[in-house]
Design a protein around this motif. Structure first.
Motif, PDB file in Angstrom:
ATOM      1  N   GLU A 144       0.831  -1.210   0.000  1.00 49.31           N
ATOM      2  CA  GLU A 144       0.000   0.000   0.000  1.00 49.31           C
ATOM      3  C   GLU A 144       0.865   1.259   0.000  1.00 49.31           C
ATOM      4  O   GLU A 144       0.605   2.215  -0.750  1.00 49.31           O
ATOM      5  CB  GLU A 144      -0.914  -0.005   1.228  1.00 49.31           C
ATOM      6  CG  GLU A 144      -1.862   1.174   1.289  1.00 49.31           C
ATOM      7  CD  GLU A 144      -2.729   1.126   2.521  1.00 49.31           C
ATOM      8  OE1 GLU A 144      -3.935   1.341   2.412  1.00 49.31           O
ATOM      9  OE2 GLU A 144      -2.198   0.858   3.627  1.00 49.31           O
ATOM     10  N   TRP A 179      -9.658   4.072   1.413  1.00 53.31           N
ATOM     11  CA  TRP A 179     -10.607   2.962   1.558  1.00 53.31           C
ATOM     12  C   TRP A 179     -11.970   3.487   2.009  1.00 53.31           C
ATOM     13  O   TRP A 179     -12.649   2.868   2.819  1.00 53.31           O
ATOM     14  CB  TRP A 179     -10.102   1.931   2.576  1.00 53.31           C
ATOM     15  CG  TRP A 179      -8.793   1.291   2.252  1.00 53.31           C
ATOM     16  CD1 TRP A 179      -7.613   1.907   2.013  1.00 53.31           C
ATOM     17  CD2 TRP A 179      -8.526  -0.123   2.129  1.00 53.31           C
ATOM     18  NE1 TRP A 179      -6.640   0.979   1.748  1.00 53.31           N
ATOM     19  CE2 TRP A 179      -7.153  -0.270   1.819  1.00 53.31           C
ATOM     20  CE3 TRP A 179      -9.320  -1.264   2.267  1.00 53.31           C
ATOM     21  CZ2 TRP A 179      -6.566  -1.513   1.636  1.00 53.31           C
ATOM     22  CZ3 TRP A 179      -8.715  -2.498   2.095  1.00 53.31           C
ATOM     23  CH2 TRP A 179      -7.355  -2.615   1.785  1.00 53.31           C
ATOM     24  N   HIS A 239      -9.232   1.932  -2.922  1.00 51.47           N
ATOM     25  CA  HIS A 239     -10.362   1.139  -2.436  1.00 51.47           C
ATOM     26  C   HIS A 239     -10.256  -0.288  -2.953  1.00 51.47           C
ATOM     27  O   HIS A 239      -9.714  -0.519  -4.045  1.00 51.47           O
ATOM     28  CB  HIS A 239     -11.712   1.774  -2.803  1.00 51.47           C
ATOM     29  CG  HIS A 239     -12.087   1.646  -4.240  1.00 51.47           C
ATOM     30  ND1 HIS A 239     -11.842   2.644  -5.163  1.00 51.47           N
ATOM     31  CD2 HIS A 239     -12.677   0.646  -4.928  1.00 51.47           C
ATOM     32  CE1 HIS A 239     -12.280   2.261  -6.341  1.00 51.47           C
ATOM     33  NE2 HIS A 239     -12.783   1.052  -6.252  1.00 51.47           N
ATOM     34  N   PRO A 240     -10.758  -1.251  -2.170  1.00 57.38           N
ATOM     35  CA  PRO A 240     -10.675  -2.646  -2.603  1.00 57.38           C
ATOM     36  C   PRO A 240     -11.468  -2.868  -3.883  1.00 57.38           C
ATOM     37  O   PRO A 240     -12.459  -2.178  -4.152  1.00 57.38           O
ATOM     38  CB  PRO A 240     -11.300  -3.418  -1.434  1.00 57.38           C
ATOM     39  CG  PRO A 240     -11.250  -2.491  -0.277  1.00 57.38           C
ATOM     40  CD  PRO A 240     -11.379  -1.113  -0.850  1.00 57.38           C
ATOM     41  N   ALA A 284     -12.502 -10.950  -0.760  1.00 54.80           N
ATOM     42  CA  ALA A 284     -11.267 -11.137  -0.003  1.00 54.80           C
ATOM     43  C   ALA A 284     -11.103 -12.625   0.280  1.00 54.80           C
ATOM     44  O   ALA A 284     -12.063 -13.302   0.667  1.00 54.80           O
ATOM     45  CB  ALA A 284     -11.337 -10.344   1.298  1.00 54.80           C
ATOM     46  N   HIS A 340     -17.853  -1.805  -3.135  1.00 58.82           N
ATOM     47  CA  HIS A 340     -16.586  -1.535  -3.807  1.00 58.82           C
ATOM     48  C   HIS A 340     -16.793  -1.304  -5.305  1.00 58.82           C
ATOM     49  O   HIS A 340     -16.113  -0.463  -5.914  1.00 58.82           O
ATOM     50  CB  HIS A 340     -15.612  -2.680  -3.553  1.00 58.82           C
ATOM     51  CG  HIS A 340     -15.308  -2.868  -2.097  1.00 58.82           C
ATOM     52  ND1 HIS A 340     -14.978  -4.081  -1.544  1.00 58.82           N
ATOM     53  CD2 HIS A 340     -15.329  -1.981  -1.065  1.00 58.82           C
ATOM     54  CE1 HIS A 340     -14.778  -3.934  -0.250  1.00 58.82           C
ATOM     55  NE2 HIS A 340     -14.996  -2.671   0.077  1.00 58.82           N
ATOM     56  N   ASN A 365      -3.102  -1.509  -9.439  1.00 54.82           N
ATOM     57  CA  ASN A 365      -3.693  -2.302  -8.362  1.00 54.82           C
ATOM     58  C   ASN A 365      -2.585  -3.041  -7.632  1.00 54.82           C
ATOM     59  O   ASN A 365      -1.499  -3.270  -8.167  1.00 54.82           O
ATOM     60  CB  ASN A 365      -4.786  -3.236  -8.891  1.00 54.82           C
ATOM     61  CG  ASN A 365      -4.242  -4.337  -9.734  1.00 54.82           C
ATOM     62  OD1 ASN A 365      -3.699  -5.307  -9.224  1.00 54.82           O
ATOM     63  ND2 ASN A 365      -4.345  -4.199 -11.054  1.00 54.82           N
ATOM     64  N   THR A 398      -1.841  -5.898  -4.042  1.00 59.39           N
ATOM     65  CA  THR A 398      -2.396  -6.875  -3.109  1.00 59.39           C
ATOM     66  C   THR A 398      -2.123  -6.425  -1.682  1.00 59.39           C
ATOM     67  O   THR A 398      -0.997  -6.037  -1.358  1.00 59.39           O
ATOM     68  CB  THR A 398      -1.758  -8.254  -3.342  1.00 59.39           C
ATOM     69  OG1 THR A 398      -1.944  -8.617  -4.715  1.00 59.39           O
ATOM     70  CG2 THR A 398      -2.420  -9.304  -2.464  1.00 59.39           C
ATOM     71  N   GLU A 430      -6.549  -9.133  -0.238  1.00 57.66           N
ATOM     72  CA  GLU A 430      -7.471  -8.213  -0.925  1.00 57.66           C
ATOM     73  C   GLU A 430      -6.757  -7.573  -2.109  1.00 57.66           C
ATOM     74  O   GLU A 430      -5.585  -7.231  -2.003  1.00 57.66           O
ATOM     75  CB  GLU A 430      -7.920  -7.101   0.015  1.00 57.66           C
ATOM     76  CG  GLU A 430      -8.721  -7.561   1.213  1.00 57.66           C
ATOM     77  CD  GLU A 430      -8.964  -6.416   2.170  1.00 57.66           C
ATOM     78  OE1 GLU A 430      -9.963  -5.709   1.996  1.00 57.66           O
ATOM     79  OE2 GLU A 430      -8.140  -6.228   3.080  1.00 57.66           O
ATOM     80  N   GLN A 431      -7.486  -7.405  -3.179  1.00 63.53           N
ATOM     81  CA  GLN A 431      -6.973  -6.635  -4.312  1.00 63.53           C
ATOM     82  C   GLN A 431      -7.467  -5.200  -4.163  1.00 63.53           C
ATOM     83  O   GLN A 431      -8.669  -4.965  -3.959  1.00 63.53           O
ATOM     84  CB  GLN A 431      -7.450  -7.217  -5.637  1.00 63.53           C
ATOM     85  CG  GLN A 431      -6.749  -8.497  -6.032  1.00 63.53           C
ATOM     86  CD  GLN A 431      -5.235  -8.347  -6.110  1.00 63.53           C
ATOM     87  OE1 GLN A 431      -4.502  -9.056  -5.429  1.00 63.53           O
ATOM     88  NE2 GLN A 431      -4.760  -7.409  -6.908  1.00 63.53           N
ATOM     89  N   VAL A 432      -6.555  -4.265  -4.232  1.00 63.29           N
ATOM     90  CA  VAL A 432      -6.895  -2.863  -4.012  1.00 63.29           C
ATOM     91  C   VAL A 432      -6.550  -2.053  -5.264  1.00 63.29           C
ATOM     92  O   VAL A 432      -5.510  -2.277  -5.888  1.00 63.29           O
ATOM     93  CB  VAL A 432      -6.121  -2.300  -2.793  1.00 63.29           C
ATOM     94  CG1 VAL A 432      -6.492  -0.843  -2.541  1.00 63.29           C
ATOM     95  CG2 VAL A 432      -6.400  -3.144  -1.560  1.00 63.29           C
TER      96      VAL A 432
END
Lengths: 94, 145
Positions: free
Chosen positions: A11, A92, B12-13, B18, B39, B62, B64, B115-117
């Motif tokens: 992230e 998020w 955001h996911p 998930a 999402h 994207n 993970t 999760e893929q974001v």
């Protein structure tokens, strides 16, 4: 409890691609939670306003990052002057 | 609120569920009732501001995002307490526990949620031109040329 979020720092790496440097930038973070992301840029940014409706999470953030303007509000309650920030970060929260 | 030369960054996911994993093995998914819809709606909202000419996508990628627990029970408790309307069912817990029991725990392998974001950076475009579509009475924004 030993929950470990994103130890690989994927992230943070992604955020670094989006914003290579937060230096001198004014940031608003929507959905800051306990500051998982906030702590990554708060030291470099010129100013940070961080909002989240979760009072407990914001209290954690404030304890760790007293220089952040942390507010227990939702985005609907956020009022800022026009053109007053450089980055709006939805963490998020969309 | 952003300056004309500022930007919006959204994380955001994805709408994908998930997943629970032990090493490379998927043992189930997080049952998050309305999460895929929420999402997906976030993606639609981003597409809308681009379609309306308000913002342009400057960068998108994207990644993970893993959340680890020492045990599946710990992960389950965390999910219930911190995610919105989410849980891990008993069968997934059993499968995860079984996968961990195959000698992996002693090797330091911990159960994790994958999760893929989606990360998107958007730039505001010049003030959109408002035109009144007299035919249907709808006012809409045109993207700048």
């Amino acid at each position: 409890m030993a929950i470990d979020e994103d130890p690989e720092e994927h992230e943070v790496a992604a955020l670094g691609v989006m914003v290579p440097s937060f230096a001198s930038l004014r940031v608003v973070e929507i959905g800051c939670g306990d500051g998982r992301l906030t702590r990554r840029f708060a030291g470099a940014a010129a100013s940070v306003i961080a909002i989240d409706p979760d009072a407990d999470a914001v209290a954690e953030l404030t304890a760790e990052l007293p220089n952040v303007d942390a507010r227990v509000i939702g985005i609907d309650e956020l009022v800022l002057p026009a053109a007053s920030v450089d980055i709006v970060l939805f963490a998020w929260s969309l | 609120m952003a300056k004309p030369d500022g930007c919006v960054v959204d994380l955001h996911p994805s709408a994908a569920p998930a997943l629970l994993e032990v090493g490379a093995r998927t043992t189930g998914r997080v049952d998050a009732a309305d999460a895929p819809l929420r999402h997906a709606a976030a993606g639609v909202a981003l597409a809308a501001v681009v379609d309306e000419g308000l913002f342009a996508i400057e960068r998108a990628l994207n990644f993970t995002f893993y959340t680890y627990g020492d045990t599946i029970e710990e992960l389950r408790e965390y999910i219930v307490e911190n995610w919105r309307n989410a849980q891990i069912d008993d069968e997934t817990v059993d499968r995860t526990r079984e996968a961990l029991g195959a000698g992996l725990r002693s090797q330091g392998v911990r159960p994790r949620v994958r999760e893929q974001v989606l990360a998107t950076k958007l730039r505001p475009l010049a003030r959109p031109i408002l035109v009144n579509a007299e035919a249907n009475g709808v006012t809409r924004a045109l993207p700048p040329r």
